[in-house]
Design an enzyme around this catalytic site. Structure first.
Site, PDB file in Angstrom:
ATOM      1  N   HIS A 166      14.433  83.496  88.325  1.00 34.81           N
ATOM      2  CA  HIS A 166      13.319  83.001  89.143  1.00 34.81           C
ATOM      3  C   HIS A 166      13.809  82.342  90.443  1.00 34.81           C
ATOM      4  O   HIS A 166      13.094  82.339  91.452  1.00 34.81           O
ATOM      5  CB  HIS A 166      12.478  81.992  88.356  1.00 34.81           C
ATOM      6  N   SER A 212      12.092  83.902  77.873  1.00 33.17           N
ATOM      7  CA  SER A 212      12.226  84.847  78.988  1.00 33.17           C
ATOM      8  C   SER A 212      13.327  84.440  79.967  1.00 33.17           C
ATOM      9  O   SER A 212      13.493  85.062  81.010  1.00 33.17           O
ATOM     10  CB  SER A 212      10.898  85.020  79.708  1.00 33.17           C
ATOM     11  N   HIS A 213      14.071  83.403  79.641  1.00 33.53           N
ATOM     12  CA  HIS A 213      15.314  83.065  80.353  1.00 33.53           C
ATOM     13  C   HIS A 213      15.144  82.924  81.870  1.00 33.53           C
ATOM     14  O   HIS A 213      16.034  83.323  82.639  1.00 33.53           O
ATOM     15  CB  HIS A 213      16.388  84.130  80.058  1.00 33.53           C
ATOM     16  N   CYS A 214      14.024  82.373  82.314  1.00 32.74           N
ATOM     17  CA  CYS A 214      13.762  82.250  83.765  1.00 32.74           C
ATOM     18  C   CYS A 214      13.872  83.602  84.461  1.00 32.74           C
ATOM     19  O   CYS A 214      14.357  83.684  85.610  1.00 32.74           O
ATOM     20  CB  CYS A 214      14.737  81.262  84.426  1.00 32.74           C
ATOM     21  N   ALA A 215      13.481  84.648  83.756  1.00 33.48           N
ATOM     22  CA  ALA A 215      13.502  85.993  84.356  1.00 33.48           C
ATOM     23  C   ALA A 215      12.286  86.749  83.807  1.00 33.48           C
ATOM     24  O   ALA A 215      12.420  87.824  83.215  1.00 33.48           O
ATOM     25  CB  ALA A 215      14.802  86.705  84.020  1.00 33.48           C
TER      26      ALA A 215
END
Ligand code: PMP
Length: 417
Positions: free
Chosen positions: A136, A374-377
């Protein structure tokens, strides 16, 4: 990934035990009630003792602001601060120390670059290409600036093995393309991106600025900026055993000179009158206000420590450990890997019939720290695995015993199914 089972390591080598002993987190392990098997190194790595010692020493004996006063303490702090800039340039094989700008992290570096390029290089109606694999920090920054400045964001898709699709990229490039922003290694999947091929592809298009997010690469892959020949490369120091609150933003001098300052304030100025301000030279033009001096000094101590510990040798071990982990996960029918090739540092997977958050809660209770979701993605995870994934991430101090305990816990998850 092709694995020769005979080459898989089954125990932690002594030099890795010695390396691990340099991390206070691993001292007095028995006192730690939870999360002692730390496999969340893609989120942040533990700080090494030399970095902690450097922070203490600086605050106890050397504390002064940099580039301001002329008393001996201040000169000493400034010299150390600039020596680490030089050391960082050397570590990355950058041409000049003035190509290294300190930021508060990778996120701020991404913003500094994108805001600057949006002001001086990208016009309304132009195009910027971003990869679907971005964190992100990169994705949201470019997405929001595209809205604000009315340029178009084109998202380059990924191949089946989750690498940037070069055919699609080449299809997207046109005379309006002004920048391409992509990661060296994806934080959500651990997949190494074909950075050299991408840079080769855009080379004939002189108007395209290349920006690489190296946050997940720097602790696993030696970076040679001159060989890469990208325009910008950035990462956070806490991803490689230094402290939080410090980012490294490499930029080619020509581009750093062309960009306007990102923030205004003290130290980034040469002369200020009632009507106008003359900005300072590189890299100070981008370093408004008092920087994170202790974090810079700690980063210098970390780089020295990694060099002394033969970082390259540790990387060989780390790659073997990754191969072992992958091989073990691949043998488990309950596990589905998001990607199984071109991996470094991290592997992302789902557990059959179990939500990733439930699996991570159970693993946490068993003392395994990893990341789920979602792992900042989000754009990437929504596209390939909308329910989210579990990510286990290793680094040089991860032991074979850590991995074996993690695998044992994964097998225990079957009890809950
Ligand atoms: N990019 C990538 C690939 C990352 O993994 C991270 C951290 N997870 C960031 C950017 C942002 O780093 P920071 O939060 O330290 O600014």
């Amino acid at each position: 990934m092709s694995i020769n089972p005979d080459s898989l390591i089954m125990y932690t080598p002594d030099f890795i035990k010695q390396f691990r002993a340099q991390f206070p987190f691993y001292q007095n392990q028995t006192d730690k009630p939870i999360s002692s098997v730390y496999l969340d190194n893609a989120a942040t790595t533990h700080i090494c003792q030399p970095a902690l010692d450097a922070i203490n020493h600086y605050y106890q004996f050397e504390h002064a602001n940099v580039h301001r006063s002329s008393h001996p303490l201040a000169i000493g702090a400034s010299n150390q601060f600039e020596a680490v800039r030089q050391q960082t340039a050397h570590w990355l094989n950058a041409i000049d120390k003035n190509e290294i700008v300190w930021t508060k992290g990778a996120t701020e570096a991404a913003n500094l670059i994108a805001h600057g390029l949006s002001k001086v290089h990208i016009k309304a109606g132009d195009e910027v290409i971003i990869s679907l694999a971005e964190h992100h920090a990169h994705f949201v920054t470019w997405q929001q600036l595209a809205k604000y400045y009315n340029f178009n964001l084109k998202v380059v898709s990924l191949t089946q093995d989750l690498q940037i699709d070069l055919a699609h990229l080449s299809h997207l490039i046109n005379p309006k393309t002004k920048a391409i922003a992509f990661c060296h290694v994806s934080n959500a999947t651990g997949v190494i991106q074909p950075v050299d091929a991408i840079l080769q592809l855009i080379k004939p298009h002189k108007q395209i600025v290349s920006i690489i997010d190296g946050s997940q690469a720097v602790n696993h892959i030696p970076i040679n900026i001159q060989a890469l020949n990208c325009d910008f490369y950035f990462f956070s120091a806490h991803k490689m055993h230094a402290g939080t609150g410090l980012g490294v933003c490499y930029g080619k001098q020509s581009w750093l000179n062309a960009l306007p300052p990102y923030q205004f304030g003290g130290e980034m100025v040469k002369h200020v009158s009632l009507d106008d301000t003359q900005f300072n030279q590189l890299p100070f033009k981008f370093e408004a206000g008092t920087p994170n001096i202790s974090a810079v000094i700690a980063f210098g101590a970390t780089l020295k420590f990694l060099t002394q510990f033969q970082w390259q040798k540790i990387k060989v071990y780390e790659n073997e450990l990754m191969a072992y982990l992958l091989n073990e996960l691949e043998q488990r029918k309950s596990i589905n890997l998001l990607a199984d090739d071109h991996l470094v540092g991290a592997v992302s997977f789902t557990v059959k019939d179990m939500h990733c958050k439930d699996a991570s809660d159970i693993l946490s209770q068993m003392g395994v720290a990893l990341r789920a979701g979602s792992h900042c993605a989000m754009p990437l995870i929504q596209a390939i695995c909308p329910q989210g994934s579990l990510r286990v991430s290793i680094c040089g101090y991860t032991s074979v015993e850590d991995i074996n305990y993690f695998l044992f816990c994964i097998d225990e998850l079957n009890e809950f199914l």
